[in-house]
Structures are given as C-alpha cells and as structure tokens.
Design a protein around this motif. Structure first.
Motif, PDB file in Angstrom:
ATOM      1  N   HIS A  87       0.830  -1.206   0.000  1.00  0.00           N
ATOM      2  CA  HIS A  87       0.000   0.000   0.000  1.00  0.00           C
ATOM      3  C   HIS A  87       0.865   1.257   0.000  1.00  0.00           C
ATOM      4  O   HIS A  87       0.568   2.232  -0.703  1.00  0.00           O
ATOM      5  CB  HIS A  87      -0.925  -0.014   1.216  1.00  0.00           C
ATOM      6  N   ARG A 126     -10.830 -10.101   0.629  1.00  0.00           N
ATOM      7  CA  ARG A 126     -11.434  -8.778   0.730  1.00  0.00           C
ATOM      8  C   ARG A 126     -11.019  -8.108   2.039  1.00  0.00           C
ATOM      9  O   ARG A 126     -10.658  -6.929   2.065  1.00  0.00           O
ATOM     10  CB  ARG A 126     -12.955  -8.895   0.653  1.00  0.00           C
ATOM     11  N   HIS A 127     -11.070  -8.855   3.135  1.00  0.00           N
ATOM     12  CA  HIS A 127     -10.694  -8.310   4.438  1.00  0.00           C
ATOM     13  C   HIS A 127      -9.230  -7.879   4.448  1.00  0.00           C
ATOM     14  O   HIS A 127      -8.886  -6.830   5.019  1.00  0.00           O
ATOM     15  CB  HIS A 127     -10.939  -9.348   5.526  1.00  0.00           C
ATOM     16  N   GLU A 130      -9.041  -4.555   2.439  1.00  0.00           N
ATOM     17  CA  GLU A 130      -9.873  -3.474   2.982  1.00  0.00           C
ATOM     18  C   GLU A 130      -9.347  -2.959   4.307  1.00  0.00           C
ATOM     19  O   GLU A 130      -9.487  -1.771   4.617  1.00  0.00           O
ATOM     20  CB  GLU A 130     -11.319  -3.944   3.147  1.00  0.00           C
ATOM     21  N   GLN A 131      -8.703  -3.826   5.097  1.00  0.00           N
ATOM     22  CA  GLN A 131      -8.169  -3.380   6.381  1.00  0.00           C
ATOM     23  C   GLN A 131      -7.027  -2.383   6.202  1.00  0.00           C
ATOM     24  O   GLN A 131      -6.699  -1.630   7.123  1.00  0.00           O
ATOM     25  CB  GLN A 131      -7.688  -4.579   7.196  1.00  0.00           C
ATOM     26  N   GLY A 133      -7.213  -0.159   3.712  1.00  0.00           N
ATOM     27  CA  GLY A 133      -7.826   1.015   3.109  1.00  0.00           C
ATOM     28  C   GLY A 133      -7.962   0.962   1.606  1.00  0.00           C
ATOM     29  O   GLY A 133      -8.274   1.987   0.981  1.00  0.00           O
ATOM     30  N   ALA A 135      -9.738   0.266  -1.951  1.00  0.00           N
ATOM     31  CA  ALA A 135     -11.085   0.228  -2.498  1.00  0.00           C
ATOM     32  C   ALA A 135     -11.150  -0.897  -3.520  1.00  0.00           C
ATOM     33  O   ALA A 135     -10.361  -0.925  -4.471  1.00  0.00           O
ATOM     34  CB  ALA A 135     -11.446   1.561  -3.145  1.00  0.00           C
ATOM     35  N   ILE A 136     -12.072  -1.824  -3.345  1.00  0.00           N
ATOM     36  CA  ILE A 136     -12.143  -3.003  -4.204  1.00  0.00           C
ATOM     37  C   ILE A 136     -12.878  -2.698  -5.502  1.00  0.00           C
ATOM     38  O   ILE A 136     -13.961  -2.131  -5.498  1.00  0.00           O
ATOM     39  CB  ILE A 136     -12.832  -4.158  -3.465  1.00  0.00           C
ATOM     40  N   CYS A 198      -7.887  -4.065  -6.709  1.00  0.00           N
ATOM     41  CA  CYS A 198      -8.266  -2.966  -5.830  1.00  0.00           C
ATOM     42  C   CYS A 198      -7.367  -1.769  -6.076  1.00  0.00           C
ATOM     43  O   CYS A 198      -6.343  -1.866  -6.760  1.00  0.00           O
ATOM     44  CB  CYS A 198      -8.207  -3.400  -4.365  1.00  0.00           C
TER      45      CYS A 198
END
Length: 206
Positions: A87, A126-127, A130-131, A133, A135-136, A198
């Motif tokens: 990220h 997904r988790h 998403e954890q 930040g 966006a999927i 994502c």
C-alpha cells in the motif's frame, strides 16, 4: 487481466520468481520491475535483463502505478504486514492485483510441500485489502473446473507426488480454456483460485 486493468506501462511484480509472468508482459511492451527475495531466482531475473530488487521496501513510497502479485501471498506468514508495505508503494489511485489459491477445503500435502500458510476465500482476501484502506474493484474466484479436480484430489487423499508434469500439461491443454469460460457463470461462488483487483484511495484535498 493485468492488461485490462492498467493504462500504465510500468508495473511491479511482487514475488516475481523466475519471471514467468513478467516475461510475457515485457513481450507485450510493459516495463516490469521485479521484486524477488530468493537470491538464486533473483539472479535468473537479472540475467534476463529485468530491473530487480530484493525487497519491496526499496521501491519509493507513493511511486507505483500498478503492482501485481500472483501466487505469492499464500507463502507469506504475516500477509497483513506485506499488504501494508505494498500500500505504501502505490501512488494514490494506483492499482493492486492479488491472485492466490482458494478454499481451505482444497488443502493437501501439495500446499505443505509448497510452503503455503493458507488458502483464501473472497471474504478473507477482501478483508486483507480493505483493512489497509484499499477500495475493491473486483473480487472473484477463478478456475472452477480446477476446483472440482482439486476437490477430487483432496477427497482421494492423494499425495503431492501424484501431481505430475504430464497431469498439469493435460489440464492446461484440455480444461483450462473451458474453465475460464465457465468462470463467467460460476466465478461468484467457487474456483481453485481467487483474485482481487483494488485501488489505493486518492488523497482528498483539504
């Protein structure tokens, strides 16, 4: 999948191995920076002329437009730490593609032989993103026929030695393409693998 997901010609292969996928993308006109911690495999990449780094921490923060990681995160014990590093390297609006094995019910001695820590589902993948930040854009299963083959393999309790190069070749030649077609119908529910596309969220101006 990658070609349809990015307009940038500069890509980062997180866990490049010997460059199997990077070579195809380079042939298609992309510039691929390869991240590979294994010294022997990294040397092979360098001999092939790839821009190669040992660790993704060497990539400048907020610099990458597109990072892809194919069959890598299942080998990482602390995947939440790895996703945080990825990220940091993406620029705002940059995209990430992760492709990994799916479903613990398909776990066999082959996973142990390949040093896997886990298999994923759409929910767990997904988790994971998403954890941090992300966006999927898409999250789906892939290779539905491979799921059936792997499930039979699991139920028969076959050993990893049963997976031969010939068996893989037969599957790739006769079943892989039909499986991709059927994924359009069944990819929401099951497959031997699962992937997520994502994006890092854009920074909002105050």
């Amino acid at each position: 999948m990658i070609r349809e997901s990015t307009e940038s010609k500069d890509l980062v292969d997180f866990g490049a191995g010997i460059g199997t996928f990077s070579k195809r993308l380079r042939t298609a006109g992309y510039h691929v920076k390869c991240i590979e911690p294994d010294p022997a495999q990294r040397q092979i990449l360098e001999e092939q002329g790839f821009d190669t780094l040992e660790d993704i921490t060497s990539v400048p923060d907020d610099s990458a437009s597109f990072i892809f990681s194919l069959n890598v995160f299942e080998h990482i014990e602390h995947d939440s730490i790895a996703i945080r590093k990825v990220h940091q390297k993406l620029k705002p609006g940059g995209a990430l593609l992760i492709y990994v094995p799916a479903f613990e019910c398909l776990w066999t001695s082959l996973d142990e032989k390949l040093c896997h820590y886990r298999r994923y589902t759409k929910t767990s993948l997904r988790h994971l993103v998403e954890q941090e930040g992300f966006a999927i854009e898409h999250v789906r299963y892939a290779d539905c026929l491979g799921f059936m083959a792997a499930l039979v393999f699991r139920l028969l309790n076959r050993s990893a030695s049963a997976v031969t190069a010939t068996a893989i070749s037969v599957y790739d030649r006769w079943l892989f393409v039909p499986s991709r077609v059927l994924d359009k119908l069944f990819g929401r529910w099951f497959g031997k693998n699962v992937y997520v596309l994502c994006k890092r969220l854009l920074l909002l101006a105050l």
